[in-house]
Design an enzyme around this catalytic site. Structure first.
Site, PDB file in Angstrom:
ATOM      1  CE  LYS A   9      -3.745  -2.428   2.482  1.00 40.67           C
ATOM      2  NZ  LYS A   9      -4.602  -2.437   3.706  1.00 40.67           N
ATOM      3  CE1 TYR A  49      -9.171  -3.259   0.909  1.00 36.46           C
ATOM      4  CE2 TYR A  49      -8.465  -1.201  -0.114  1.00 36.46           C
ATOM      5  CZ  TYR A  49      -8.172  -2.362   0.584  1.00 36.46           C
ATOM      6  OH  TYR A  49      -6.866  -2.632   0.952  1.00 36.46           O
ATOM      7  CG  ASN A 113      -3.295  -2.769   7.140  1.00 38.30           C
ATOM      8  OD1 ASN A 113      -3.223  -2.332   5.995  1.00 38.30           O
ATOM      9  ND2 ASN A 113      -4.278  -3.555   7.525  1.00 38.30           N
ATOM     10  CG  HIS A 116      -5.155  -6.343  -0.480  1.00 43.11           C
ATOM     11  ND1 HIS A 116      -6.344  -6.581   0.161  1.00 43.11           N
ATOM     12  CD2 HIS A 116      -5.169  -7.077  -1.626  1.00 43.11           C
ATOM     13  CE1 HIS A 116      -7.053  -7.439  -0.582  1.00 43.11           C
ATOM     14  NE2 HIS A 116      -6.363  -7.743  -1.666  1.00 43.11           N
ATOM     15  CD  GLU A 127      -8.442  -9.109  -4.047  1.00 41.08           C
ATOM     16  OE1 GLU A 127      -7.262  -9.434  -3.801  1.00 41.08           O
ATOM     17  OE2 GLU A 127      -9.312  -8.952  -3.159  1.00 41.08           O
TER      18      GLU A 127
HETATM   19  P1  IDP Z   1      -7.528  -7.346   5.451  1.00 41.09           P
HETATM   20  O1  IDP Z   1      -6.738  -6.273   4.718  1.00 41.09           O
HETATM   21  O2  IDP Z   1      -6.704  -7.971   6.554  1.00 41.09           O
HETATM   22  O3  IDP Z   1      -8.176  -8.334   4.539  1.00 41.09           O
HETATM   23  P2  IDP Z   1     -10.175  -6.133   5.790  1.00 41.09           P
HETATM   24  O4  IDP Z   1     -11.078  -6.385   6.940  1.00 41.09           O
HETATM   25  O5  IDP Z   1     -10.543  -6.715   4.458  1.00 41.09           O
HETATM   26  O6  IDP Z   1      -8.704  -6.584   6.234  1.00 41.09           O
HETATM   27  O7  IDP Z   1     -10.038  -4.549   5.662  1.00 41.09           O
HETATM   28  C1  IDP Z   1      -9.453  -3.967   4.529  1.00 41.09           C
HETATM   29  C2  IDP Z   1      -8.528  -2.847   4.989  1.00 41.09           C
HETATM   30  O8  IDP Z   1      -9.311  -1.813   5.583  1.00 41.09           O
HETATM   31  C3  IDP Z   1      -7.532  -3.228   6.093  1.00 41.09           C
HETATM   32  O9  IDP Z   1      -6.363  -3.838   5.591  1.00 41.09           O
HETATM   33  C4  IDP Z   1      -7.241  -1.882   6.719  1.00 41.09           C
HETATM   34  O10 IDP Z   1      -6.366  -1.116   5.898  1.00 41.09           O
HETATM   35  C5  IDP Z   1      -8.613  -1.227   6.677  1.00 41.09           C
HETATM   36  N1  IDP Z   1      -9.416  -1.470   7.889  1.00 41.09           N
HETATM   37  C6  IDP Z   1     -10.119  -2.590   8.184  1.00 41.09           C
HETATM   38  N2  IDP Z   1     -10.779  -2.473   9.345  1.00 41.09           N
HETATM   39  C7  IDP Z   1     -10.504  -1.231   9.799  1.00 41.09           C
HETATM   40  C8  IDP Z   1     -10.912  -0.503  10.973  1.00 41.09           C
HETATM   41  O11 IDP Z   1     -11.676  -0.990  11.828  1.00 41.09           O
HETATM   42  N3  IDP Z   1     -10.404   0.749  11.109  1.00 41.09           N
HETATM   43  C9  IDP Z   1      -9.566   1.308  10.189  1.00 41.09           C
HETATM   44  N4  IDP Z   1      -9.180   0.673   9.068  1.00 41.09           N
HETATM   45  C10 IDP Z   1      -9.638  -0.593   8.878  1.00 41.09           C
HETATM   46 MG    MG Z   2      -9.786  -8.183   3.256  1.00 39.10          MG
END
Ligand code: IDP
Ligand code: MG
Length: 136
Positions: A9, A49, A113, A116, A127
């Site tokens: 990212k 997303y 974080n 992805h 994807e």
């Molecule tokens: P993943 O990336 O581990 O699959 P997902 O639940 O699909 O996690 O969420 C997509 C992205 O959205 C996460 O990687 C993170 O960047 C962001 N995200 C998910 N949940 C939260 C939250 O509760 N607060 C802020 N950002 C979030």
């Molecule tokens: Mg996800």
């Protein structure tokens, strides 16, 4: 071979961590079979997303993922590659991620974080088709 899709990212690119992240996959004997540095456009980000459209963090997530270049890559391994990659990434919230994982070792923010990774074989196919349409 079995493939999955990852995005280093914009925070990973800004912080100069793309090499570190891709090196972890290479050391694991996974192969990078396609890669491109690209700024994701809003329409593609919203589609990617889409499952999170109703979540409170959705708008911030789309702003973040489109704010600068990401490194998109297809990663190949013998089998269950998406699972191997997700295990190496660590929990979504880096504060809960296990030491030794990318998200734990290199960051601390929830939205920013670093990486992805597709969460199933079907998601990987979808994807790859979205980001590398010429490959599918
Ligand atoms: P993943 O990336 O581990 O699959 P997902 O639940 O699909 O996690 O969420 C997509 C992205 O959205 C996460 O990687 C993170 O960047 C962001 N995200 C998910 N949940 C939260 C939250 O509760 N607060 C802020 N950002 C979030
Ligand atoms: Mg996800």
């Amino acid at each position: 071979m079995d493939r999955t899709f990852i995005i280093c990212k914009p925070d990973a690119v800004e912080r100069g961590l793309v090499g570190e992240i891709l090196a972890r996959f290479e050391r694991r004997s996974l192969r990078i079979t396609s890669a491109e540095l690209r700024t994701i456009d809003r329409a593609t980000a919203e589609q990617h997303y889409g499952e999170h459209v109703a979540k409170p963090f959705f708008e911030g997530l789309v702003e973040f993922i489109t704010r600068g270049p990401s490194m998109l890559a297809v990663i190949e391994g013998p089998e269950d590659t998406w699972q191997v990659v997700r295990t190496m990434m660590g929990a979504t919230n880096p504060r809960n991620a296990a030491p030794g994982t990318i998200r734990a070792d290199l960051g601390i923010e929830f939205t920013e974080n670093l990486i992805h990774g597709s969460d199933s074989t079907e998601a990987a196919d979808r994807e790859i088709a979205l980001f590398f349409p010429e490959m599918s």
